[in-house]
Design an enzyme around this catalytic site. Structure first.
Site, PDB file in Angstrom:
ATOM      1  N   ARG A  10     -39.694  16.198 -16.565  1.00  0.00           N
ATOM      2  CA  ARG A  10     -38.505  16.103 -17.398  1.00  0.00           C
ATOM      3  C   ARG A  10     -37.582  17.276 -17.091  1.00  0.00           C
ATOM      4  NH1 ARG A  10     -39.600  11.609 -17.709  1.00  0.00           N
ATOM      5  NH2 ARG A  10     -39.917  10.285 -19.531  1.00  0.00           N
TER       6      ARG A  10
ATOM      7  N   GLU B  32     -29.238  12.476 -18.017  1.00  0.00           N
ATOM      8  CA  GLU B  32     -29.253  11.595 -16.846  1.00  0.00           C
ATOM      9  C   GLU B  32     -28.256  10.468 -17.046  1.00  0.00           C
ATOM     10  OE1 GLU B  32     -33.347  10.538 -16.096  1.00  0.00           O
ATOM     11  OE2 GLU B  32     -33.850  12.599 -15.599  1.00  0.00           O
TER      12      GLU B  32
ATOM     13  N   HIS C   2     -34.294  10.333 -10.588  1.00  0.00           N
ATOM     14  CA  HIS C   2     -35.386   9.852 -11.446  1.00  0.00           C
ATOM     15  C   HIS C   2     -36.061   8.615 -10.847  1.00  0.00           C
ATOM     16  CE1 HIS C   2     -36.913   9.961 -15.884  1.00  0.00           C
ATOM     17  NE2 HIS C   2     -37.866   9.568 -15.052  1.00  0.00           N
TER      18      HIS C   2
HETATM   19  C1  MLT Z   1     -41.981   7.926 -17.418  1.00  0.00           C
HETATM   20  O1  MLT Z   1     -41.844   8.653 -18.391  1.00  0.00           O
HETATM   21  O2  MLT Z   1     -42.750   6.969 -17.435  1.00  0.00           O
HETATM   22  C2  MLT Z   1     -41.211   8.182 -16.166  1.00  0.00           C
HETATM   23  O3  MLT Z   1     -40.377   9.283 -16.256  1.00  0.00           O
HETATM   24  C3  MLT Z   1     -40.489   6.974 -15.695  1.00  0.00           C
HETATM   25  C4  MLT Z   1     -39.365   6.536 -16.547  1.00  0.00           C
HETATM   26  O4  MLT Z   1     -38.974   7.216 -17.458  1.00  0.00           O
HETATM   27  O5  MLT Z   1     -38.835   5.471 -16.313  1.00  0.00           O
END
Ligand code: MLT
Length: 321
Positions: free
Chosen positions: A233, A262, A281
């Protein structure tokens, strides 16, 4: 009566198929919605399946008086207001195992890209230069990798690093030491990991304790020339402090998949620095992981709505209440 499940994001079709095949469930899957449309669409929903692109904050939950469950097709639930959900009796569940390997592989890809300047070399050649001197890198073999947060993803990274003959050390205040021993990643105090690691990768959740943990103080404790990877994060990193350390050479390079907001703003202090590698991401964005998390999320909702069974609950207080 049927339960309305809203899927307001691009979740794999297999999730929709599971929901549609379940008697007693009506599904609407409009894809990613603008905020105003989202707030209107949740009005009669009994369940939501979301990815990180949907923010289920108090405002949204207040517009969803019938909501009983949210399934997060992914790990992080920092986009859900857990306190507000608990208050409303909404159970929040996630799919923690589904994207472990994709995230670990992407993190490893970032580490190699960082060590060998692969994106910079690509860009330079694409722009017509043949510059072999500027992009000399370092090997991973014999280097020490510090993993901050040795959960599922951290452990998968440890195994890959060992295959590359790296020494692996870790910091995780919540992990039983025997688990770390089993994956041959000794747990050490944070300051010691910072002092010893040539590469540092962060796999922690954002909490009051971890927010901005990669700041000037922490960086001062790290080895000169350390390389930092963050595919967890963005809020774990104080971007201004890291930019300064990248400028001074204290930190040799950083590879980032995640940002405080983001998409990041155009004037983000780390975007475009010559010794920073970026991806938008993407760590969990593989067809394999997206099928797995979508199927798991759909099954969580079906089991909860139709049978009252909850698993992977992120706000346990809601169950006891
Ligand atoms: C998650 O928390 O699973 C990953 O960062 C992937 C996402 O957020 O899509």
């Amino acid at each position: 009566m049927s339960f309305h499940v809203l899927v307001p994001d691009n979740v794999h079709q297999k999730a929709i198929d599971i929901l549609e095949a379940s008697d007693g469930i009506r599904v609407s899957a409009p894809g990613k919605l603008e905020r105003a449309a989202l707030l209107a669409a949740v009005a009669d929903a009994q369940a939501l399946i979301i990815r990180s692109g949907v923010t289920a904050d108090a405002e949204l939950l207040a517009k969803a008086p019938q909501l009983k469950a949210i399934a997060r097709a992914g790990v992080g639930v920092d986009n859900v207001d857990l306190a507000a959900a608990t208050e409303q009796g909404i159970v929040v569940m996630n799919t923690p195992g589904g994207n472990t390997i994709s995230t670990a592989e992407h993190t490893f890809g970032l580490m190699i890209a960082l060590a060998r300047h692969i994106p910079q070399g690509h860009q330079s050649l694409a722009e017509g230069r043949w510059d072999r001197k500027a992009f000399s890198g370092v090997e991973l073999k014999g280097k020490t990798l510090g993993i901050i947060g040795l959960g599922r993803i951290g452990q998968a990274i440890a195994a890959r690093a060992q295959a590359f003959e790296m020494a692996v050390i870790a910091h995780d205040p919540y992990l039983p030491p025997e688990v770390a021993e089993a994956v041959q990643a000794p747990l050490l105090p944070l300051a010691e990991v910072y002092a010893r690691a040539d590469f540092l990768t962060f796999h922690a959740m954002v909490t009051e304790e971890t927010r901005g943990m990669v700041n000037a103080d922490a960086i001062a404790q790290m080895k000169d020339g350390v390389r930092i990877i963050n595919a967890a994060r963005g809020a774990l990193i104080n971007s201004a402090d890291l930019a300064q350390a990248l400028g001074s050479g204290k930190v040799a390079g950083a590879a980032l998949d995640v940002y405080e907001t983001e998409p990041p703003p155009a004037d983000h202090p780390l975007i475009g620095l010559p010794n920073v590698v970026h991806t938008p991401h993407l760590a969990a964005s593989t067809s394999d992981a997206q099928v797995t998390v979508a199927v798991e999320a759909a099954q969580l909702i079906v089991d909860y709505l139709l049978e009252g069974k909850a698993a992977n609950v992120c706000n346990a207080a809601v169950i006891s209440s």
